[in-house]
Write an enzyme that holds these catalytic residues in place. Structure first.
Site, PDB file in Angstrom:
ATOM      1  N   ASP A  37       0.830  -1.201   0.000  1.00 43.28           N
ATOM      2  CA  ASP A  37       0.000   0.000   0.000  1.00 43.28           C
ATOM      3  C   ASP A  37       0.869   1.256   0.000  1.00 43.28           C
ATOM      4  OD1 ASP A  37      -2.262   1.516   0.083  1.00 43.28           O
ATOM      5  OD2 ASP A  37      -2.913   0.917   2.088  1.00 43.28           O
ATOM      6  N   ASP A  38       0.737   2.060  -1.032  1.00 41.59           N
ATOM      7  CA  ASP A  38       1.414   3.365  -1.085  1.00 41.59           C
ATOM      8  C   ASP A  38       2.937   3.281  -1.221  1.00 41.59           C
ATOM      9  OD1 ASP A  38      -1.203   4.148  -0.456  1.00 41.59           O
ATOM     10  OD2 ASP A  38      -0.572   5.756   0.880  1.00 41.59           O
ATOM     11  N   CYS A  76      -6.166   4.561  -3.335  1.00 42.08           N
ATOM     12  CA  CYS A  76      -6.381   3.130  -3.051  1.00 42.08           C
ATOM     13  C   CYS A  76      -7.527   2.494  -3.825  1.00 42.08           C
ATOM     14  CB  CYS A  76      -6.653   2.897  -1.573  1.00 42.08           C
ATOM     15  SG  CYS A  76      -5.213   3.069  -0.528  1.00 42.08           S
ATOM     16  N   HIS A 130     -10.126  -2.035  -1.244  1.00 40.23           N
ATOM     17  CA  HIS A 130      -9.900  -0.915  -0.347  1.00 40.23           C
ATOM     18  C   HIS A 130     -10.263  -1.223   1.103  1.00 40.23           C
ATOM     19  CE1 HIS A 130      -9.287   2.958   1.219  1.00 40.23           C
ATOM     20  NE2 HIS A 130     -10.519   3.031   1.652  1.00 40.23           N
ATOM     21  N   ASP A 316      -0.278  -0.264  -5.017  1.00 37.42           N
ATOM     22  CA  ASP A 316      -1.504   0.281  -5.624  1.00 37.42           C
ATOM     23  C   ASP A 316      -1.314   1.631  -6.316  1.00 37.42           C
ATOM     24  OD1 ASP A 316      -1.329   1.666  -3.201  1.00 37.42           O
ATOM     25  OD2 ASP A 316      -3.420   1.336  -2.634  1.00 37.42           O
ATOM     26  N   HIS A 317      -0.281   2.363  -5.963  1.00 38.71           N
ATOM     27  CA  HIS A 317       0.083   3.605  -6.663  1.00 38.71           C
ATOM     28  C   HIS A 317       1.422   4.060  -6.121  1.00 38.71           C
ATOM     29  CE1 HIS A 317      -1.263   5.410  -2.935  1.00 38.71           C
ATOM     30  NE2 HIS A 317      -2.387   4.743  -3.073  1.00 38.71           N
TER      31      HIS A 317
HETATM   32 CA   LIG Z   1      -2.830   3.084  -1.384  1.00 36.44          CA
END
Ligand SMILES: [Ca+2]
Length: 487
Positions: A37-38, A76, A130, A316-317
């Protein structure tokens, strides 16, 4: 003496055997689907030696690391809904953190669902769809029950015990979007949520090793709050952490939409020392997650599953760490749109990165292709198999990334040389960056008459990908209950 003809035959035979061994489809290959995540591309294997990511680096060495992979929407839920359905955000209509794609697409078949329909055991540990992070840790978040037979939602000390001790330099913001962190001097890796994610994933691998599986393992860090055991903070002496400075008047060179995701701008109002401590903690969280990924991949190898398991690793990004005065996500610069992405496993070339432009919507058709499953006909992307066999094979697809700005969209296209971005169809400004000359995207060339032909060409790509203005879906308050009931 081997005749000339004989030598040729031997060579052909050897080449054939090699092709067979490196590309042979394994019947019903397993999938180990690892999400973080992130996490941005500040990793050892992506050319940032300061950041210690030995396990992700090892994974890159046994597969194809995509140098230029892009998410469809750097937030997300929009990004995860897109990758899991293989559809662009304008089709899923997921533009925020509340709307579920099943509201508008009740019959869509997600990646794990396709594998389930084909006789696979599909399970999720942690965050794949999410989840409010850290708010929803320990729950199923905005899950998609049709995707899985089994789900595990671990919660560790970062969630259950340490939150009151977290340092937050932006107290006006909730922990999930704050410049916030904690170095845990006492806890072991296994006590933290992501340590438990790895432990549970290993348990499921051991239990289901005898059947075809699609195991999705979703880690919660390095999403803020950046909480990790102290030993990972010790890897990053503060004197090695820099925050980029901006030329005076920089903000006047880009449209307002480009910078409005970080308020107050720049740096959420933190000073340079606070920003450095925050960045140090973000890197510590990366190294902590990296160690947990190593535990899972080591278990896969120990169980003898390496030869018939496809591993996909993705974040996710991306994430801005003070570049352009921005932090975190929801912007359309390279730092937020670009993602780490690695494929490894049977039939995939080891250790050669791919320089081609690829997108998250390509993941679904790729996995279906590698497993020999029939993918839905309306998927937006293309199978990456040609690049997994020959990483520099010809490839001519741009990447499209979008955000919303309360009433108007930001839309961006990336080609091998250029990034071009339109805010509200250009009415709120445009940006053009030449990645050959300006990889940090500091010089907006959109108004430069010398680049008019380039802009015209990229404008066509944007108009083709986004032929109309699509509204995001609105959350239905009863939907969560209905989904739970349907399960
Ligand atoms: Ca994220």
């Amino acid at each position: 003496m081997i005749t000339k003809l004989g030598r040729r035959a031997v060579r052909l035979l050897a080449a054939g055997l090699l092709a067979l061994s490196s590309q042979a489809a394994v019947a019903k290959p397993n999938v180990l689907f690892i999400a973080v995540d992130d996490m941005n591309n500040d990793l050892g294997c992506y050319g940032t030696p300061l950041v210690k990511s030995p396990n992700i680096d090892k994974l890159a060495a046994r597969g194809v690391r995509f140098e230029r992979a892009y998410c469809q929407f750097p937030l997300c839920s929009p990004s995860r809904s897109s990758i899991m359905t293989g559809l662009r955000p304008d089709t899923t209509k997921v533009f925020n953190l509340q709307y579920h794609f099943r509201q508008g697409l009740p019959d869509v078949v997600t990646i794990p669902q396709l594998f389930r329909q084909n006789g696979y055991y599909a399970a999720r540990v942690g965050k794949i769809y999410h989840y409010g992070n850290p708010g929803d840790i320990g729950t199923s978040g905005l899950d998609d029950p049709a995707s899985w037979q089994e789900v595990v939602n671990p919660a560790g000390v970062d969630k259950t015990a340490l939150e009151p001790d977290i340092t937050n330099f932006t107290p006006q913001r909730g922990l999930g979007s704050a410049m916030s962190f904690l170095s845990d001097a006492k806890g072991r890796d296994e006590d933290h949520t992501d340590g438990k994610v790895a432990t549970e994933a290993i348990r499921l691998l051991e239990k289901h090793q005898g059947e075809p599986f699609f195991l999705a393992v979703g880690f919660y860090r390095p999403h803020t709050p950046y909480v990790a055991p102290k030993k990972y903070f010790d890897l990053y002496p503060l004197e090695k952490i820099d925050i980029p400075s901006l030329p005076a008047g920089y903000e006047k060179t880009v449209p307002a939409g480009a910078l409005s995701a970080t308020k107050p701008w720049p740096n959420f109002g933190t000073n340079v020392e606070q920003a450095r401590l925050t960045k140090q903690a973000y890197y510590a969280a990366i190294s902590f997650v990296d160690a947990q990924i190593g535990r899972v991949v080591d278990a896969l190898d120990r169980l003898g599953l390496r030869e018939n398991t496809i591993i996909v690793f993705w974040s996710d990004h991306g994430y801005s760490l003070g570049t352009h005065g921005l932090w975190m996500k929801q912007n359309l610069f390279e730092d937020a749109a670009r993602v780490p992405m690695i494929f490894a496993g049977p039939g995939i070339k080891a250790g050669t990165p791919s320089p081609r432009i690829v997108e998250f919507v390509d993941v679904y058709p790729t996995l279906a292709d590698l497993a020999g499953l029939k993918a839905p006909a309306n998927l937006a992307g293309a199978s990456l198999r040609p690049l997994l066999v020959k990483p520099d094979a010809a490839w001519n697809r741009p990447a499209f990334t979008q955000v919303e700005r309360g009433g108007f969209p930001g839309r961006s296209v990336r080609t091998p040389r250029w990034r071009y971005t339109e805010w509200d169809g250009g009415k709120q400004g445009t940006e053009l960056y030449d990645h050959d000359a300006d990889p940090k995207e500091m010089k907006n060339l959109a108004a430069n008459p010398a680049q008019a032909a380039v802009v015209a060409e990229l404008k066509v790509l944007v108009a083709k990908n986004w032929p109309e203005r699509v509204e995001g879906g609105q959350a239905d308050a009863g939907a969560k209950k209905k989904r739970a009931k349907a399960k």
